[in-house]
Enzyme design. Structure first.
Site, PDB file in Angstrom:
ATOM      1  N   SER A 150       0.789  -1.227   0.000  1.00  0.00           N
ATOM      2  CA  SER A 150       0.000   0.000   0.000  1.00  0.00           C
ATOM      3  C   SER A 150       0.822   1.279   0.000  1.00  0.00           C
ATOM      4  CB  SER A 150      -0.981  -0.012   1.174  1.00  0.00           C
ATOM      5  OG  SER A 150      -0.350  -0.439   2.355  1.00  0.00           O
ATOM      6  N   HIS A 176      -5.744  -3.516  -2.907  1.00  0.00           N
ATOM      7  CA  HIS A 176      -5.469  -2.507  -3.937  1.00  0.00           C
ATOM      8  C   HIS A 176      -5.454  -3.066  -5.362  1.00  0.00           C
ATOM      9  CE1 HIS A 176      -4.576   0.457  -0.868  1.00  0.00           C
ATOM     10  NE2 HIS A 176      -3.865  -0.467  -0.264  1.00  0.00           N
ATOM     11  N   LYS A 216     -12.488   0.245  -1.735  1.00  0.00           N
ATOM     12  CA  LYS A 216     -11.471   0.908  -2.572  1.00  0.00           C
ATOM     13  C   LYS A 216     -11.972   0.948  -4.009  1.00  0.00           C
ATOM     14  CE  LYS A 216      -8.075   0.429   0.926  1.00  0.00           C
ATOM     15  NZ  LYS A 216      -7.246  -0.438   1.717  1.00  0.00           N
TER      16      LYS A 216
HETATM   17  C1  LIG Z   1      -7.261  -0.663   3.219  1.00  0.00           C
HETATM   18  C2  LIG Z   1      -6.594  -1.951   3.455  1.00  0.00           C
HETATM   19  C3  LIG Z   1      -7.133  -2.885   4.341  1.00  0.00           C
HETATM   20  C4  LIG Z   1      -8.318  -2.578   5.211  1.00  0.00           C
HETATM   21  O1  LIG Z   1      -9.500  -2.546   4.479  1.00  0.00           O
HETATM   22  P1  LIG Z   1     -10.720  -1.645   5.013  1.00  0.00           P
HETATM   23  O2  LIG Z   1     -11.893  -2.190   4.309  1.00  0.00           O
HETATM   24  O3  LIG Z   1     -10.383  -0.245   4.680  1.00  0.00           O
HETATM   25  O4  LIG Z   1     -10.792  -1.873   6.508  1.00  0.00           O
HETATM   26  C5  LIG Z   1      -6.518  -4.109   4.444  1.00  0.00           C
HETATM   27  N1  LIG Z   1      -5.392  -4.399   3.750  1.00  0.00           N
HETATM   28  C6  LIG Z   1      -4.836  -3.502   2.912  1.00  0.00           C
HETATM   29  C7  LIG Z   1      -3.591  -3.869   2.171  1.00  0.00           C
HETATM   30  C8  LIG Z   1      -5.406  -2.249   2.746  1.00  0.00           C
HETATM   31  O5  LIG Z   1      -4.834  -1.351   1.956  1.00  0.00           O
END
Ligand SMILES: *Cc1c(COP(=O)(O)O)cnc(C)c1O
Length: 415
Positions: free
Chosen positions: A193, A221, A252
């Site tokens: 990320s 992602h 996302k």
């Molecule tokens: C954003 C994210 C999460 C958490 O997901 P949410 O639905 O926002 O709680 C988990 N793992 C990664 C790699 C992320 O970027």
């Protein structure tokens, strides 16, 4: 006294420049939106218009009319709240249909069959996965740069945890060869990320097969963005098979909220029966499931293809533009690591220089976060630029122009 103690700690964080503030968006998630600061008493009229490069709404679906309409229609049909957890009475037909739609979409990845289980957020899904599978007889092999939720889950699990240096398959292999635990789980982000780089999933799956391990992939992602029909990082690499355990998020690229795990039906049943972050929490509003299903319909079809193509074009535009800027200023100290995803890190190095650059961009109406240690390793402070299919070419060009000015002007620029 608690309050004194905390005030002191907060003061210390402030002094170290670690205090975080929440900016207030005065409109829906979009590249251009009015933003205000807390405590300024500002309302939408006083807000500053910003061009944002920081959301994870990679396909621009968060405010898509069809998704918004499905949410509104879902609320009219199902009401606002689910009323209880999934195992009590909160599991609706809307949740059930979403799980089935996701399973059908991703079915090609599991030729032997697999099942989907929904969760409230990706954070909870990762806690659920890692704690339910990471029982006492298990060893978790995790990449050092994995997301905080996977790290927290590993801490909560009673399993042994072994961390390998980022993407170092050789080191992981040595650890696996060295381990005699009956249950081995390799746990990795698919797209990291803070760097946007991909895990070597092909080699990790081969290792899992060779060492009788399972591969847990967090594709927060990549899902919706990469691979045929947006099926994510696994599809991007053409991977499939029973040893895969996928965690996908729905807040996302999907533009809504929530998450799910997809895996062998027995694994999923175990999670349903035992994973506390899935059991002891109220089911998400059914309307969110309806909105997510609408989002999936768009994302997996021709409109999704068009949006993925637009995103790729913006990524290319930004990278070519930055490469030209860096070539023109070989001594600037900035660098652009390889990343083929919507996450584009511009490495600055020094914490203060990164913060100053982000501030300079902010004054020019551009919202790009500076990411500093401890979120990233010491000496690798960076601007984390995220792109979306919703960005127009002129908007990316504006970001490049302001970065170019910063490079030319030593006062606000690099060295
Ligand atoms: C954003 C994210 C999460 C958490 O997901 P949410 O639905 O926002 O709680 C988990 N793992 C990664 C790699 C992320 O970027």
């Amino acid at each position: 006294m608690l309050i004194d103690h905390l005030s002191q700690q907060l003061q210390q964080r402030r002094a170290l420049g670690l205090e975080r503030v929440r900016r207030i968006a005065e409109g829906p998630c979009a590249p251009q939106l009015p933003v205000s600061l807390p405590g300024t008493g500002a309302d939408a009229d006083a807000a500053q218009p910003m061009l944002a490069f920081c959301s994870n709404d990679y396909l621009g679906l968060a405010a898509h009319p069809a998704v918004v309409e499905a949410l509104a229609e879902g609320a009219r049909r199902w009401g606002a709240g689910s009323g209880a957890s999934h195992l009590v009475s909160g599991h609706s037909r809307a949740h059930e249909q979403l799980e089935q739609a996701l399973a059908e979409w991703l079915a090609p990845l599991w030729p032997e069959g697999a099942r989907v289980l929904g969760f409230g957020t990706g954070y909870l899904a990762n806690l659920a996965l890692v704690t339910a599978l990471g029982e006492a007889r298990a060893t978790l092999f995790t990449d050092r740069l994995n997301h905080a939720s996977l790290i927290d889950g590993a801490q909560l699990a009673r399993a042994e945890v072994r961390r390998y240096p980022h993407n170092r398959v050789d080191r992981l292999e040595a650890m696996l060869a060295d381990s005699s635990t009956p249950l081995k789980l390799i746990v990795t982000d698919a797209v990291f990320s803070m760097d946007g780089d991909l895990a070597p999933l092909e080699r990790l799956l081969a290792l899992a097969e060779r060492h009788d391990a399972w591969l847990v992939v967090d594709d927060a992602h990549g899902l919706g963005v990469l691979g045929e029909a947006g099926r994510g990082s696994l599809a991007h690499f053409g991977l499939r098979g029973r040893r895969l355990i996928l965690m996908g998020t729905l807040g996302k690229a999907f533009g809504v909220a929530g998450a799910f795990v997809m895996a062998d039906p027995v694994i999923v049943e175990w999670l349903l029966q035992t994973a506390r972050p899935g059991i002891y929490t109220t089911a998400a509003p059914p309307a969110l499931a309806e909105a997510t299903r609408a989002s999936l319909e768009i994302l997996r079809g021709p409109e999704g293809d068009a949006r993925r193509a637009a995103l790729q074009a913006r990524i290319l535009q930004l990278r070519e533009g930055l490469a030209a800027l860096l070539a023109a200023h070989p001594d600037c100290g900035w660098s652009l690591p390889a990343s083929a995803t919507a996450i584009q890190p511009l490495l600055i190095g020094d914490n203060h220089r990164a913060a100053a650059l982000a501030e300079r961009l902010r004054q020019a109406g551009l919202w790009v976060p500076a990411i500093r240690p401890p979120t990233v390793p010491e000496g690798t402070a960076r601007l984390r630029i995220t792109l979306s299919a919703a960005h127009r070419p002129e908007e990316v060009a504006r970001l490049l122009a302001v970065l170019g000015q910063a490079l030319q002007d030593p006062a606000g620029g690099p060295r």
